[in-house]
Design a protein around this motif. Sequence first.
Motif, PDB file in Angstrom:
ATOM      1  N   VAL A  79       5.060   3.279  -4.875  1.00 41.46           N
ATOM      2  CA  VAL A  79       3.883   3.782  -5.586  1.00 41.46           C
ATOM      3  C   VAL A  79       2.760   2.749  -5.502  1.00 41.46           C
ATOM      4  CG1 VAL A  79       2.990   4.558  -7.798  1.00 41.46           C
ATOM      5  CG2 VAL A  79       5.334   5.088  -7.155  1.00 41.46           C
ATOM      6  N   SER A  80       3.118   1.511  -5.748  1.00 44.61           N
ATOM      7  CA  SER A  80       2.116   0.454  -5.696  1.00 44.61           C
ATOM      8  C   SER A  80       1.446   0.407  -4.326  1.00 44.61           C
ATOM      9  CB  SER A  80       2.770  -0.895  -6.007  1.00 44.61           C
ATOM     10  OG  SER A  80       1.866  -1.945  -5.760  1.00 44.61           O
ATOM     11  N   ARG A  81       2.270   0.441  -3.295  1.00 44.05           N
ATOM     12  CA  ARG A  81       1.709   0.375  -1.938  1.00 44.05           C
ATOM     13  C   ARG A  81       0.853   1.580  -1.625  1.00 44.05           C
ATOM     14  NH1 ARG A  81       5.716  -3.657   0.286  1.00 44.05           N
ATOM     15  NH2 ARG A  81       7.459  -2.473  -0.529  1.00 44.05           N
ATOM     16  N   ALA A  82       1.294   2.742  -2.051  1.00 38.92           N
ATOM     17  CA  ALA A  82       0.529   3.963  -1.782  1.00 38.92           C
ATOM     18  C   ALA A  82      -0.857   3.866  -2.425  1.00 38.92           C
ATOM     19  CB  ALA A  82       1.275   5.179  -2.309  1.00 38.92           C
ATOM     20  N   SER A 140       3.767   6.578   4.397  1.00 34.43           N
ATOM     21  CA  SER A 140       3.266   7.707   5.201  1.00 34.43           C
ATOM     22  C   SER A 140       2.057   8.342   4.531  1.00 34.43           C
ATOM     23  CB  SER A 140       4.368   8.751   5.369  1.00 34.43           C
ATOM     24  OG  SER A 140       4.637   9.365   4.141  1.00 34.43           O
ATOM     25  N   PRO A 141       1.134   8.826   5.332  1.00 31.55           N
ATOM     26  CA  PRO A 141      -0.091   9.425   4.809  1.00 31.55           C
ATOM     27  C   PRO A 141       0.179  10.531   3.791  1.00 31.55           C
ATOM     28  CG  PRO A 141      -0.253   9.153   7.168  1.00 31.55           C
ATOM     29  CD  PRO A 141       1.152   8.781   6.795  1.00 31.55           C
ATOM     30  N   GLN A 142       1.165  11.382   4.112  1.00 34.94           N
ATOM     31  CA  GLN A 142       1.451  12.487   3.184  1.00 34.94           C
ATOM     32  C   GLN A 142       1.891  11.967   1.822  1.00 34.94           C
ATOM     33  OE1 GLN A 142       2.418  11.940   6.346  1.00 34.94           O
ATOM     34  NE2 GLN A 142       3.743  13.625   7.017  1.00 34.94           N
ATOM     35  N   LEU A 143       2.795  11.019   1.846  1.00 31.85           N
ATOM     36  CA  LEU A 143       3.305  10.488   0.586  1.00 31.85           C
ATOM     37  C   LEU A 143       2.200   9.758  -0.167  1.00 31.85           C
ATOM     38  CD1 LEU A 143       5.643  10.146  -1.294  1.00 31.85           C
ATOM     39  CD2 LEU A 143       6.375   8.141  -0.024  1.00 31.85           C
ATOM     40  N   THR A 144       1.409   9.018   0.588  1.00 24.45           N
ATOM     41  CA  THR A 144       0.295   8.314  -0.031  1.00 24.45           C
ATOM     42  C   THR A 144      -0.618   9.290  -0.767  1.00 24.45           C
ATOM     43  OG1 THR A 144       0.313   6.598   1.651  1.00 24.45           O
ATOM     44  CG2 THR A 144      -1.722   6.873   0.414  1.00 24.45           C
ATOM     45  N   GLU A 145      -0.944  10.362  -0.061  1.00 27.70           N
ATOM     46  CA  GLU A 145      -1.839  11.356  -0.659  1.00 27.70           C
ATOM     47  C   GLU A 145      -1.241  11.915  -1.940  1.00 27.70           C
ATOM     48  OE1 GLU A 145      -3.624  14.982  -1.716  1.00 27.70           O
ATOM     49  OE2 GLU A 145      -1.577  14.856  -0.938  1.00 27.70           O
TER      50      GLU A 145
END
Lengths: 364, 364
Positions: free
Chosen positions: A45-48, A56-61
């Motif tokens: 979560v922190s990294r996102a 990954s972009p999807q997870l980040t979003e």
Amino acid sequence: MKLLFEIVCMMKIYKFVELSTLAMAKRHVSLKDLAAELGVSVSTVSRALNKHPDISPQLTEKIQRIASERNYTPNPLAMGLLKAQTKMIGVIVPDIVTHFFASVISGIEAVAKEKGYFIVISSSSESLEKEKESVDNLIKSRVEGIIACISQETNEYSHFQKLVDNELPLVFFDRVCEGMQVPSVTVDGHKAVQSIIQHFKDNGCRRIAYISGPNHLNISKNRKEGYLEGLKDCGFDFQPELLVECNLSAEDATLATHQLLNLKNKPDAIFGINDTIAFSAMKEIKRYGYKIPEDIALVGFTDEFHATVVEPSLTSVTHPTFLMGKEAARLFFHSLEKGPAYSEKVILPTDLIIRSSSVRSGII
Amino acid sequence: MKLLFEIVCMMKIYKFVELSTLAMAKRHVSLKDLAAELGVSVSTVSRALNKHPDISPQLTEKIQRIASERNYTPNPLAMGLLKAQTKMIGVIVPDIVTHFFASVISGIEAVAKEKGYFIVISSSSESLEKEKESVDNLIKSRVEGIIACISQETNEYSHFQKLVDNELPLVFFDRVCEGMQVPSVTVDGHKAVQSIIQHFKDNGCRRIAYISGPNHLNISKNRKEGYLEGLKDCGFDFQPELLVECNLSAEDATLATHQLLNLKNKPDAIFGINDTIAFSAMKEIKRYGYKIPEDIALVGFTDEFHATVVEPSLTSVTHPTFLMGKEAARLFFHSLEKGPAYSEKVILPTDLIIRSSSVRSGII
DNA sequence: ATGCTTACCGCAAAGCTTTGCGGCACATGA
DNA sequence: TCATGTGCCGCAAAGCTTTGCGGTAAGCAT
């Protein structure tokens, strides 16, 4: 196996309870809360949220969306602990109700806010003792440094030296601790007072009195030098009885004025070290029945808002207060970056604003 | 065995280096530092400093001595994280340079300091947008609650409602969000204005004008009610053209005064919703060449310091500003203890201070 | 001499975030 | 099919303090 299943069920119920009641009572969501909700680890979560490429972009979003829905904001205490910075600036002023200080504070705050810092104000009430307490309290609060205007009682600087020894940024404005190698922002009182004396002379004044502040303050000394040199420039002799000292309070200013007005050879012009003093002098002069500026011309210093409201309107030296605050903050952040060696001195210009209290028609 | 000995030696050297250089650069000593120096564990140091009976008196004494020598103070960030409290109160004011707000802030600070709290001041600059930002920033800073005086633009309360929803203490002073169930401290403007009207009548005034503030503010409504009722009490008819609204700025007050003075049938008394407005009115009335109070009597509200300096000195209603701040802080701490249901409303008394601007000699 | 109490003290977790490092799984090339 | 590579993600530590619980030593009694 069945037991394990039941345990899982209980955990779910527990989780549900936690979300519905505890989470309500809890004021702020943490990374841990988000991680639990999303079924990922805290670090992910922190990294996102920090847009780390490993996620990954999807997870980040997705994580960013949930975080914003839940109004997540990083806990500044945790950040402070981690980064060893609190984003707080301590500000010590003699008092907060005087327009001058309030205005400087505004200037400081404007710059601080821009940098993501906030300010903690502490009032010394013009007392050395309280000033020392303020310094201690602010250090305890882990401010990253202090911006200060010293109290009128302050004649020893050990408490400020402590800051310097600890390599905490320290900036003075207006009233400074002379001899200390720290940044400061002041005004050119020397030149300002010289121009006042000249202005008095232009208006036919010959006996120019000066109500000064405590002698150990730089602003008193500075303006006194200007007074003496101004007299010399104009060809006037210095008359010791025309220089009186007061402690910057309205009451003491009244006394000082009283003293001047009771002189056998009373002054025909009075200059007060600040507008508060000048206002008091004005009241007292009126009480004596003298006319301003015909009998006694009057000039102040700092140009408070109300200078235009009094009758007659008060001639005064503008003090660029808001700018002074901004400059002080600027010096502070420089000091924070460049370390303890930095000690720039900024001297701001002033301007004499001529109003009714010092202009005698028919002269010149 | 020899190897182990060498490792121990290296550790000692490392420790020495750490103490001599890193510790110098480090601003604050921690329990860990003390523990290392004393050769005991962190928890023992903590307990000793908190006078826990488990620690022997001799060791406790020794630890306390060293701690005080090293100027140890607990890290508020760590404490905040642990106890989930920051000891910070957010204070939102329309501006900080006005004497009224500065004085209230002083009152708040006095009580806060007593309780070991400190205040974070945020100025809304009379703007709803900035006020919302302020609330957000203060929440982000993890203040434990907010004391606020709403901006003159504020006509919707969603940002404050958010605080209530999160069960964060919220206290209003002077200008409040009507309808919200939160503690507040205000003055009895209604009664104050009634007494002003009566005072005007006693001094022979018949056409009494009122320069009001934005209509949605409680103080405007409150004082307007007092105005209308005061007129009725005195047997005067309400004249719509004598009630003008302004936005609390000096400029707008000048315009409002201008409007009143240009009436075919001009007023013989003007009441300004605060002293800033009254000062502007005074300037404008003088500019028109009217005499105060002979042609037009004038009364303000709040009793700023400079009310006694202007000419003529301004009749005004004392606002117990410092007390108001203290009360607001008191309500805040009550709210913090008693929880969200608490919503005491304090109404402070005022006093009409009669000065020259409204007293017509020869009348009565 | 052994067991038990008492007096002290340390381990570890919690509160929250960041980040280096290790690890898993899937895919691709040999 | 095995080995290598790559893309993602989690563990754990650090920053500082408090505190429940467990543990060790000494001292005393049996």
